[in-house]
Write a protein that holds these residues in place. Structure first.
Motif, mmCIF file in Angstrom:
data_model
loop_
_atom_site.group_PDB
_atom_site.id
_atom_site.type_symbol
_atom_site.label_atom_id
_atom_site.label_comp_id
_atom_site.label_asym_id
_atom_site.label_seq_id
_atom_site.Cartn_x
_atom_site.Cartn_y
_atom_site.Cartn_z
ATOM 1 N N ARG A 184 0.826 -1.210 0.000
ATOM 2 C CA ARG A 184 0.000 0.000 0.000
ATOM 3 C C ARG A 184 0.859 1.259 0.000
ATOM 4 N NH1 ARG A 184 -2.918 -2.974 3.841
ATOM 5 N NH2 ARG A 184 -1.948 -1.803 5.550
ATOM 6 N N ALA A 185 1.899 1.265 0.827
ATOM 7 C CA ALA A 185 2.748 2.455 0.927
ATOM 8 C C ALA A 185 3.491 2.716 -0.378
ATOM 9 C CB ALA A 185 3.732 2.292 2.088
ATOM 10 N N GLU A 186 4.035 1.663 -0.985
ATOM 11 C CA GLU A 186 4.759 1.859 -2.239
ATOM 12 C C GLU A 186 3.817 2.306 -3.355
ATOM 13 O OE1 GLU A 186 7.206 -1.488 -3.216
ATOM 14 O OE2 GLU A 186 8.619 -1.080 -1.577
ATOM 15 N N ALA A 187 2.630 1.725 -3.400
ATOM 16 C CA ALA A 187 1.665 2.133 -4.427
ATOM 17 C C ALA A 187 1.272 3.595 -4.245
ATOM 18 C CB ALA A 187 0.431 1.237 -4.367
ATOM 19 N N ALA A 188 1.117 4.018 -2.995
ATOM 20 C CA ALA A 188 0.740 5.406 -2.725
ATOM 21 C C ALA A 188 1.829 6.369 -3.182
ATOM 22 C CB ALA A 188 0.462 5.589 -1.234
ATOM 23 N N LEU A 189 3.089 6.002 -2.958
ATOM 24 C CA LEU A 189 4.182 6.877 -3.376
ATOM 25 C C LEU A 189 4.362 6.867 -4.891
ATOM 26 C CD1 LEU A 189 6.886 6.445 -0.594
ATOM 27 C CD2 LEU A 189 5.040 8.115 -0.802
ATOM 28 N N ARG A 190 4.070 5.758 -5.521
ATOM 29 C CA ARG A 190 4.130 5.749 -6.991
ATOM 30 C C ARG A 190 3.079 6.688 -7.574
ATOM 31 N NH1 ARG A 190 5.288 0.127 -6.146
ATOM 32 N NH2 ARG A 190 7.485 -0.241 -6.655
ATOM 33 N N ARG A 191 1.940 6.758 -6.919
ATOM 34 C CA ARG A 191 0.916 7.690 -7.403
ATOM 35 C C ARG A 191 1.366 9.139 -7.262
ATOM 36 N NH1 ARG A 191 -2.518 3.700 -5.077
ATOM 37 N NH2 ARG A 191 -2.664 4.830 -3.092
ATOM 38 N N LEU A 192 2.334 9.375 -6.387
ATOM 39 C CA LEU A 192 2.897 10.718 -6.235
ATOM 40 C C LEU A 192 4.053 10.960 -7.203
ATOM 41 C CD1 LEU A 192 2.943 11.113 -2.335
ATOM 42 C CD2 LEU A 192 1.320 12.108 -3.965
ATOM 43 N N GLY A 193 4.376 9.957 -8.016
ATOM 44 C CA GLY A 193 5.410 10.135 -9.026
ATOM 45 C C GLY A 193 6.754 9.519 -8.704
ATOM 46 N N PHE A 194 6.835 8.746 -7.618
ATOM 47 C CA PHE A 194 8.099 8.101 -7.247
ATOM 48 C C PHE A 194 8.063 6.647 -7.732
ATOM 49 C CE2 PHE A 194 7.410 11.533 -4.199
ATOM 50 C CZ PHE A 194 8.606 12.232 -4.338
ATOM 51 N N ASP A 195 8.511 6.438 -8.960
ATOM 52 C CA ASP A 195 8.388 5.122 -9.584
ATOM 53 C C ASP A 195 9.429 4.128 -9.083
ATOM 54 O OD1 ASP A 195 6.236 5.921 -11.165
ATOM 55 O OD2 ASP A 195 7.562 6.707 -12.724
ATOM 56 N N ALA A 224 2.811 15.478 1.576
ATOM 57 C CA ALA A 224 2.059 14.472 0.828
ATOM 58 C C ALA A 224 2.650 13.085 1.028
ATOM 59 C CB ALA A 224 2.043 14.829 -0.661
ATOM 60 N N VAL A 225 3.980 13.004 1.080
ATOM 61 C CA VAL A 225 4.646 11.716 1.260
ATOM 62 C C VAL A 225 4.304 11.125 2.622
ATOM 63 C CG1 VAL A 225 6.897 10.617 1.594
ATOM 64 C CG2 VAL A 225 6.526 12.148 -0.358
ATOM 65 N N VAL A 226 4.428 11.930 3.667
ATOM 66 C CA VAL A 226 4.136 11.445 5.017
ATOM 67 C C VAL A 226 2.678 11.018 5.123
ATOM 68 C CG1 VAL A 226 3.944 12.126 7.438
ATOM 69 C CG2 VAL A 226 5.982 12.755 6.121
ATOM 70 N N ALA A 227 1.779 11.832 4.594
ATOM 71 C CA ALA A 227 0.357 11.500 4.669
ATOM 72 C C ALA A 227 0.055 10.189 3.951
ATOM 73 C CB ALA A 227 -0.472 12.632 4.067
ATOM 74 N N ALA A 228 0.683 9.982 2.795
ATOM 75 C CA ALA A 228 0.430 8.767 2.020
ATOM 76 C C ALA A 228 0.909 7.526 2.757
ATOM 77 C CB ALA A 228 1.116 8.870 0.660
ATOM 78 N N VAL A 229 2.079 7.615 3.370
ATOM 79 C CA VAL A 229 2.633 6.443 4.055
ATOM 80 C C VAL A 229 1.864 6.161 5.345
ATOM 81 C CG1 VAL A 229 4.690 5.463 5.125
ATOM 82 C CG2 VAL A 229 4.897 6.787 3.013
ATOM 83 N N ILE A 230 1.523 7.193 6.079
ATOM 84 C CA ILE A 230 0.756 6.988 7.311
ATOM 85 C C ILE A 230 -0.621 6.413 6.996
ATOM 86 C CG2 ILE A 230 -0.420 8.210 9.187
ATOM 87 C CD1 ILE A 230 2.061 9.920 9.499
ATOM 88 N N ALA A 231 -1.226 6.868 5.913
ATOM 89 C CA ALA A 231 -2.525 6.328 5.508
ATOM 90 C C ALA A 231 -2.431 4.855 5.134
ATOM 91 C CB ALA A 231 -3.081 7.129 4.338
ATOM 92 N N SER A 232 -1.228 4.396 4.830
ATOM 93 C CA SER A 232 -1.014 2.994 4.472
ATOM 94 C C SER A 232 -0.852 2.102 5.692
ATOM 95 C CB SER A 232 0.225 2.875 3.579
ATOM 96 O OG SER A 232 0.071 3.643 2.404
ATOM 97 N N GLY A 233 -0.794 2.712 6.888
ATOM 98 C CA GLY A 233 -0.752 1.919 8.106
ATOM 99 C C GLY A 233 0.458 2.111 8.988
ATOM 100 N N TYR A 234 1.407 2.943 8.569
ATOM 101 C CA TYR A 234 2.593 3.182 9.385
ATOM 102 C C TYR A 234 2.373 4.374 10.308
ATOM 103 C CZ TYR A 234 5.126 -0.181 6.551
ATOM 104 O OH TYR A 234 5.532 -1.338 5.937
ATOM 105 N N ARG A 235 3.125 4.404 11.412
ATOM 106 C CA ARG A 235 3.040 5.517 12.354
ATOM 107 C C ARG A 235 4.134 6.541 12.108
ATOM 108 N NH1 ARG A 235 2.325 4.118 18.592
ATOM 109 N NH2 ARG A 235 0.355 3.414 17.666
#
Length: 258
Positions: A184-195, A224-235
């Motif tokens: 989930r976290a990697e997919a979220a960051l790819r959507r932000l343009g980090f392939d 945006a990066v922090v929000a995406a990763v935290i939304a994926s389940g990390y603290r």
């Protein structure tokens, strides 16, 4: 390297190596003698599975997906230095019967550069009858990419995408929940343009790895990066200032731990 094999079953992840191998086999042997198979398990991101199927269609490959059961084995989940061997054993458990039914040989997209890293699964595959045609041809990763460009394969510059379990430090149990969180976290960051990236899993902390030249971009988009990763389940979210290093968790296996 292929004509002497006659029929092949290609372990097909859809990455640069397996794509070149499958394309070459299809051209040399013909589609009736080439069967490309994608192994599906929680350690394969859903996006990667979908892309492998799409790529197989684009290349005119005879493709199928099979499920592997490495997650049912405690020896795999315990995640010691032999995790890769247990995973490859599970892969061969499904590929060998397919190959035997077609009087074919299992072939894997291993290149010469792969031989220098800690990858115990390679020995398991060889012991169970697999061959590495790219190694037999002496191709490095750069040469695989160069050949792919000449052939017009869209995977020529596709970032490497090792299995999701490679994001989990040795000694930390591999579970479906852990792998799903990484995915989930990697997919979220790819959507932000980090392939090209890795999320290294440290319990409730995600350590982001991107190429050195993208570090500033992560910082610039910190919110945006922090929000995406935290939304994926990390603290907690951290950024590795050394940048992306494929297989860097293997450093823990060195005698001095470095």
């Amino acid at each position: 390297m292929l004509l002497d094999i006659n029929r092949v079953v290609v372990a097909f992840s859809g990455g640069a190596d397996s794509a070149l191998l499958a394309h070459a086999a299809n051209a040399v042997l013909g589609p009736e003698r080439v069967h490309v198979v994608t192994a599906v398990s929680p350690s394969l991101a859903a996006d990667e599975r979908a892309d492998a199927e799409a790529l197989a269609g684009e290349l005119g490959l005879r493709w199928s997906a099979v499920e592997t059961d490495e997650m049912t084995h405690a020896a795999y989940r315990v995640n010691d230095a032999d995790r890769c061997a247990h995973c490859k054993d599970a892969l061969m458990d499904v590929l060998v019967p397919i190959a035997e039914a077609e009087s074919a040989t299992v072939v894997l997209g291993v290149n010469v550069d792969d031989l220098g890293d800690h990858r115990p699964g390679q020995r398991v595959a060889i012991d169970r009858g697999a061959r590495f045609p790219l190694v037999e041809a002496g191709l490095t990763k750069d040469e695989v990419r160069a050949c792919s460009r000449r052939l017009g394969l869209r995977t020529a510059d596709k970032p490497a995408a090792a299995c999701l379990a490679s994001r989990v430090p040795y000694g930390t149990e591999v579970t479906v929940d852990v792998l799903s969180g990484v995915e989930r976290a990697e997919a979220a960051l790819r959507r932000l343009g980090f392939d090209d990236l890795r999320i290294r899993h440290y319990d409730d902390t995600a350590r982001i790895e991107v190429p050195i030249d993208r570090l500033a971009d992560v910082v610039d988009r910190r919110g945006a990066v922090v929000a995406a990763v935290i939304a994926s389940g990390y603290r907690y979210v951290t950024l590795d200032l050394e940048g992306l290093r494929s297989g860097n968790l293997n450093a823990a296996l060195a005698p001095d731990g470095a």
